[in-house]
Scaffold this active site. Structure first.
Site, PDB file in Angstrom:
ATOM      1  N   GLU A 107     -14.748 -36.958   4.339  1.00 57.08           N
ATOM      2  CA  GLU A 107     -13.610 -37.129   5.260  1.00 57.08           C
ATOM      3  C   GLU A 107     -14.087 -37.112   6.719  1.00 57.08           C
ATOM      4  O   GLU A 107     -13.597 -37.853   7.560  1.00 57.08           O
ATOM      5  CB  GLU A 107     -12.574 -36.025   5.007  1.00 57.08           C
ATOM      6  N   GLU A 127     -12.278 -33.330  -4.667  1.00 59.50           N
ATOM      7  CA  GLU A 127     -11.257 -32.276  -4.574  1.00 59.50           C
ATOM      8  C   GLU A 127     -10.435 -32.150  -5.846  1.00 59.50           C
ATOM      9  O   GLU A 127     -10.066 -31.052  -6.260  1.00 59.50           O
ATOM     10  CB  GLU A 127     -10.328 -32.548  -3.375  1.00 59.50           C
TER      11      GLU A 127
HETATM   12  C1  3H9 Z   1     -12.944 -29.902   0.280  1.00 56.58           C
HETATM   13  O1  3H9 Z   1     -13.851 -30.432   0.864  1.00 56.58           O
HETATM   14  C2  3H9 Z   1     -11.535 -29.824   0.820  1.00 56.58           C
HETATM   15  C3  3H9 Z   1     -11.249 -30.802   1.927  1.00 56.58           C
HETATM   16  O2  3H9 Z   1     -10.759 -32.022   1.392  1.00 56.58           O
HETATM   17  C4  3H9 Z   1     -10.151 -30.318   2.830  1.00 56.58           C
HETATM   18  C5  3H9 Z   1     -10.389 -29.132   3.673  1.00 56.58           C
HETATM   19  C6  3H9 Z   1      -9.299 -28.883   4.643  1.00 56.58           C
HETATM   20  N1  3H9 Z   1     -18.493 -24.538  -0.918  1.00 56.58           N
HETATM   21  O3  3H9 Z   1     -24.189 -27.002  -7.117  1.00 56.58           O
HETATM   22  P1  3H9 Z   1     -25.386 -26.297  -6.599  1.00 56.58           P
HETATM   23  C7  3H9 Z   1     -22.817 -23.530  -3.470  1.00 56.58           C
HETATM   24  S1  3H9 Z   1     -13.184 -29.127  -1.187  1.00 56.58           S
HETATM   25  C8  3H9 Z   1     -19.095 -23.379  -1.154  1.00 56.58           C
HETATM   26  O4  3H9 Z   1     -26.048 -25.353  -7.502  1.00 56.58           O
HETATM   27  P2  3H9 Z   1     -26.812 -28.795  -6.393  1.00 56.58           P
HETATM   28  C9  3H9 Z   1     -22.925 -23.351  -4.970  1.00 56.58           C
HETATM   29  O5  3H9 Z   1     -21.946 -22.466  -5.427  1.00 56.58           O
HETATM   30  C10 3H9 Z   1     -14.913 -29.211  -1.458  1.00 56.58           C
HETATM   31  N2  3H9 Z   1     -20.223 -23.250  -1.873  1.00 56.58           N
HETATM   32  O6  3H9 Z   1     -26.477 -27.302  -5.994  1.00 56.58           O
HETATM   33  C11 3H9 Z   1     -24.325 -22.803  -5.083  1.00 56.58           C
HETATM   34  O7  3H9 Z   1     -24.269 -21.441  -4.719  1.00 56.58           O
HETATM   35  P3  3H9 Z   1     -25.239 -20.354  -5.397  1.00 56.58           P
HETATM   36  C12 3H9 Z   1     -15.291 -30.533  -1.999  1.00 56.58           C
HETATM   37  C13 3H9 Z   1     -20.768 -24.376  -2.357  1.00 56.58           C
HETATM   38  O8  3H9 Z   1     -27.899 -29.194  -5.514  1.00 56.58           O
HETATM   39  C14 3H9 Z   1     -25.090 -23.557  -4.002  1.00 56.58           C
HETATM   40  O9  3H9 Z   1     -24.092 -23.978  -3.081  1.00 56.58           O
HETATM   41  N3  3H9 Z   1     -16.705 -30.516  -2.329  1.00 56.58           N
HETATM   42  C15 3H9 Z   1     -20.170 -25.616  -2.164  1.00 56.58           C
HETATM   43  O10 3H9 Z   1     -26.973 -28.901  -7.876  1.00 56.58           O
HETATM   44  C16 3H9 Z   1     -25.823 -24.755  -4.512  1.00 56.58           C
HETATM   45  O11 3H9 Z   1     -24.939 -25.567  -5.270  1.00 56.58           O
HETATM   46  C17 3H9 Z   1     -17.155 -30.298  -3.578  1.00 56.58           C
HETATM   47  O12 3H9 Z   1     -16.394 -30.123  -4.501  1.00 56.58           O
HETATM   48  C18 3H9 Z   1     -18.995 -25.685  -1.396  1.00 56.58           C
HETATM   49  N4  3H9 Z   1     -18.367 -26.849  -1.141  1.00 56.58           N
HETATM   50  O13 3H9 Z   1     -25.521 -29.651  -6.049  1.00 56.58           O
HETATM   51  C19 3H9 Z   1     -18.640 -30.336  -3.732  1.00 56.58           C
HETATM   52  N5  3H9 Z   1     -20.918 -26.546  -2.785  1.00 56.58           N
HETATM   53  O14 3H9 Z   1     -26.623 -20.756  -4.982  1.00 56.58           O
HETATM   54  C20 3H9 Z   1     -19.098 -29.139  -4.496  1.00 56.58           C
HETATM   55  C21 3H9 Z   1     -21.942 -25.890  -3.337  1.00 56.58           C
HETATM   56  O15 3H9 Z   1     -24.774 -19.064  -4.839  1.00 56.58           O
HETATM   57  N6  3H9 Z   1     -20.537 -29.054  -4.607  1.00 56.58           N
HETATM   58  N7  3H9 Z   1     -21.858 -24.588  -3.104  1.00 56.58           N
HETATM   59  O16 3H9 Z   1     -25.008 -20.486  -6.872  1.00 56.58           O
HETATM   60  C22 3H9 Z   1     -21.281 -29.834  -5.420  1.00 56.58           C
HETATM   61  O17 3H9 Z   1     -20.806 -30.718  -6.093  1.00 56.58           O
HETATM   62  C23 3H9 Z   1     -22.739 -29.508  -5.524  1.00 56.58           C
HETATM   63  O18 3H9 Z   1     -22.932 -28.194  -5.076  1.00 56.58           O
HETATM   64  C24 3H9 Z   1     -23.669 -30.411  -4.706  1.00 56.58           C
HETATM   65  C25 3H9 Z   1     -25.111 -29.833  -4.726  1.00 56.58           C
HETATM   66  C26 3H9 Z   1     -23.686 -31.815  -5.320  1.00 56.58           C
HETATM   67  C27 3H9 Z   1     -23.244 -30.482  -3.267  1.00 56.58           C
END
Ligand code: 3H9
Length: 701
Positions: A107, A127
């Site tokens: 975004e 999301e």
């Molecule tokens: C959003 O954006 C809302 C908006 O539209 C509006 C706002 C107003 N937040 O997955 P990994 C942590 S909603 C907090 O193992 P990878 C994860 O828990 C968000 N923490 O790594 C882990 O922690 P730990 C939309 C996060 O390399 C560490 O980071 N976004 C977040 O296999 C490593 O993660 C998503 O839904 C986060 N957003 O994959 C994306 N993301 O080490 C969610 C990760 O303590 N994330 N962590 O276990 C992902 O899909 C994957 O993490 C990503 C990296 C592909 C980025």
């Protein structure tokens, strides 16, 4: 400037970099830093354009999910405010994207005037998988950029879009090899020179106007997604927001998006789906297995037994590009097994989900043998023979002799004691259980069963391997049925008792299906086949404790030769070639007869009672498993149920769901049930009692 956001200048272009590992999440600190950086560079006359980028592995993983529901420090801007300020800038702003741009990260990029990405980048609005809609303009800007049909597909599925596809759709303006920031600075300079105009996404109208006042487009999309999205609120809310983008001015669409986002963020479904997100990431953390445990390299594998299960397991290795040898006792059995594997791949090719070339490559990775000597070099051997202790022990003794000393020997068992199997080898530290779920090439769950002597290295290697072959591995301990099936048994048992007391199979199945499971226990039984369980029960009959209640209704169905879908009749009947269960008067009459024979005065049983009677004992068993240390944490049990049994993700798994219902409610219901029926399986778990008394939930443990 804050540490979370840094600014440097190149050639009159300010480069604003998000610097908040691991994913540059847009939490309070980053938003404050970004806002301050913007104010500073926008008011600096020496700066003529801006590039927004991310440090480390990616551009941005989106909003910081951990901060959801928390009040921000006073003065912290909302993400939409920051993005609006970027878009409104009169100085050109270019996004330089690498790795991922997800959710709020994408975004943010959509608010920039141009998007340049490095090859290999992936973008998404995931999301929906967290039970919310994009909340920083994504549902309004994306359709304006790429049109409604493509935006619906991206937003409602939440799927990852590779850079090339994103460029073809119009999400990205350029995809470059090499230094992406350098490329973005170049584009910014061209914008300064007026060679490329500033384009504000929110002001675009052409693409959305194509779908304006066209409710039929959205109705058709809702119909198409209905089956996949059954029970989920967020996908339907996403469609509503995109429809608003087509029909309303930007500001009104954004207001609609904001209202929807806020409502869903507070919903139980979103809480459950966020729980699922973190639960999945927690499973790989094991208290006594350090993160840096050296792994055994797995370059080749072997599978002993090429029946339905063994064949499915071998496919997983081939799919991941790992050469795998399958062993059978005869060439005939091998031919049959490989025939089934080939048929499975061919079906996927027919559906267009695999190319013929990919199928050939995968089949090329599977070789066959009838000699144990041929598996000597495999780094891991997974035994998948018939579920019989003596047979498995014999196989393990042979493997121990044949295989190289550092090979891992794994058993695919769903019930047997891994320690007893390990005891036949001289390497019990290298023995572990790998319980695949059927069909093994499809189902994502692997219960990895640690034996008393399984080493940290063996455990770490298997957990990593699960991921590599596309599975979700959950570490469990040894007990009858391990985590999943032990809990399943508690639930199935009550379902049969409910039949005796007054319910009918289709009624129970409907309650469970409406709760969100893919199917009820009876349709599931018909799918899996009823004869295997019947034979096991016959074998157990002599040793069954007399004081335990036993329902013979399932045996009586089998006595009629009804073994499920494979005989076109089981708990339900099936039209030839169809998998749709049809309630059958023959079974209903049989149920009534069994009730009468056992002296039950049948009564009306309500849907709520069915749900509680099936699900509460399942949760109760989960509590016992936790207490016995057979699962590491309640959220691991949730992962087992979401990936092994299709427990609805929007309920977060049985243990999370239990917390929402209230542990006290469940404990009291279990006590009442136990008092009424006296069944051992209904005895409340001490942990349930303790949590109820303390007013706590599994999430507090
Ligand atoms: C959003 O954006 C809302 C908006 O539209 C509006 C706002 C107003 N937040 O997955 P990994 C942590 S909603 C907090 O193992 P990878 C994860 O828990 C968000 N923490 O790594 C882990 O922690 P730990 C939309 C996060 O390399 C560490 O980071 N976004 C977040 O296999 C490593 O993660 C998503 O839904 C986060 N957003 O994959 C994306 N993301 O080490 C969610 C990760 O303590 N994330 N962590 O276990 C992902 O899909 C994957 O993490 C990503 C990296 C592909 C980025």
């Amino acid at each position: 400037m804050s540490d979370a956001v840094t600014v440097s200048t190149r050639d009159g272009v300010a480069v604003i970099r998000l610097d908040s590992p691991p994913v540059n999440g847009l939490g309070f600190a980053v938003r404050n830093g970004l806002h301050a950086a913007l104010e500073s560079v926008l008011s600096d006359d020496a700066v003529r354009a801006l590039v927004v980028t991310g440090g480390g592995k990616m551009f941005c993983g989106g909003a910081d999910i951990r901060e959801f529901g928390q009040a921000p420090p006073p003065g912290t801007p909302h993400l939409p405010t920051v993005i609006d300020a970027i878009e409104a800038s009169t100085k050109p702003v270019v996004a330089a994207i690498h790795g991922f741009a997800l959710g709020g990260g994408l975004e943010l990029a959509l608010g920039c005037h141009l998007r340049v990405a490095a090859t290999g980048t992936r973008v998404a609005l995931p999301e929906v998988t967290l039970g919310i809609v994009p909340g920083a303009g994504g549902t309004q800007r994306l359709p304006r950029l790429i049109g409604v049909p493509a935006a619906l597909d991206v937003i409602v599925t939440g799927k990852m879009v590779p850079a090339a596809d994103a460029q073809a759709l119009g999400i990205l303006d350029a995809v470059v090899d090499g230094d992406v920031v350098e490329a973005a600075v170049r584009e910014a300079r061209r914008m300064i020179e007026g060679e490329v105009p500033i384009r504000r996404t929110s002001a675009l109208d052409d693409r959305v106007s194509e779908s304006r006042n066209a409710p039929e487009i959205f109705a058709a999309f809702r119909k198409k997604m209905a089956r996949r999205a059954r029970g989920f609120e967020a996908p339907f809310a996403c469609v509503e927001c995109v429809e608003a983008a087509a029909n309303l001015p930007f500001a009104e669409g954004v207001a609609k998006e904001r209202e929807t986002f806020t409502k869903l963020l507070a919903s139980d479904q979103s809480k459950a789906q966020r729980h699922a997100f973190f639960a999945e990431r927690l499973v790989s953390k094991i208290a006594d297995v350090p993160k840096d445990t050296p792994l055994l390299p797995i370059k080749t594998a072997a599978v002993i037994g090429c029946g339905t299960m063994g064949g499915g397991i071998a496919m997983n290795f081939a799919n991941a590009g790992i050469p795998v040898k399958v062993f059978e006792v005869s060439q005939d059995a091998l031919d049959k097994g490989v025939g089934l594997i080939t048929k499975n791949y061919a079906a996927t090719v027919t559906k267009g989900r695999l190319s013929q070339a990919q199928m050939d490559t995968r089949l090329g990775l599977i070789s066959t043998t009838v000699s144990y000597d041929d598996v000597a070099d495999a780094d891991i051997v997974i035994e998948a023979v018939f579920e019989d202790m003596d047979l498995k022990k014999e196989v393990f003794a042979q493997l121990d002799t044949a295989c190289k000393p550092d090979a891992i020997l794994a058993t695919n068992t769903s019930t047997l004691d891994v320690d007893e199997i390990a005891s036949t080898t001289r390497r019990p530290d290298k023995v572990i259980g790998t319980h695949f779920f059927s069909p093994a090439n499809v189902m994502k769950l692997m219960e990895n069963v640690r034996g008393a002597e399984s080493s940290a290295q063996t455990i770490a290697t298997i957990m990593k391997l699960s991921k590599r072959i596309g599975k979700v591995g959950v570490l469990v301990g040894i007990c009858d049925g391990f985590v999943g099936n032990r809990m399943l048994y508690a639930y199935r048992r009550q379902a049969d008792f409910l039949l005796e007391e007054g319910a009918l199979p289709h009624q129970i199945d409907k309650v469970i299906y409406d709760f969100g499971m893919p199917m009820g226990p009876y349709a599931m039984g018909d799918l899996a086949g009823l004869d295997v369980g019947w034979r096991i029960r016959q074998r157990q009959a002599a040793t069954r404790p007399a004081h335990l209640r036993y329902s013979a209704v399932a045996d009586r169905v089998c006595e009629l030769g009804r073994f499920g879908q494979k005989t076109d009749a089981g708990w339900f009947r099936y039209e030839p070639g169809s998998r749709t269960p049809i309630p059958d008067p023959v079974v209903n009459e049989l149920v009534l007869k069994v009730s009468a024979e056992n002296g039950f005065a049948r009564r009306e049983i309500g849907d709520q009672e069915i749900l509680e009677r099936c699900m509460y004992p399942l949760v109760n068993e989960g509590a016992k498993i936790l207490e016995e240390g057979l699962a590491q944490r309640a959220s691991d049990i949730d992962v087992v149920w979401m990936y092994g049994y299709g427990f609805p993700r929007y309920r977060g798994g049985p243990m999370f769901w239990a917390d929402l219902v209230g542990i006290k409610t469940i404990y009291e219901a279990m006590r009442r049930l136990h008092d009424a029926h006296g069944d051992y399986w209904l005895e409340p778990a001490p942990l349930l009692k303790r949590l109820a008394e303390q007013g706590k939930g599994f999430g507090d443990l």
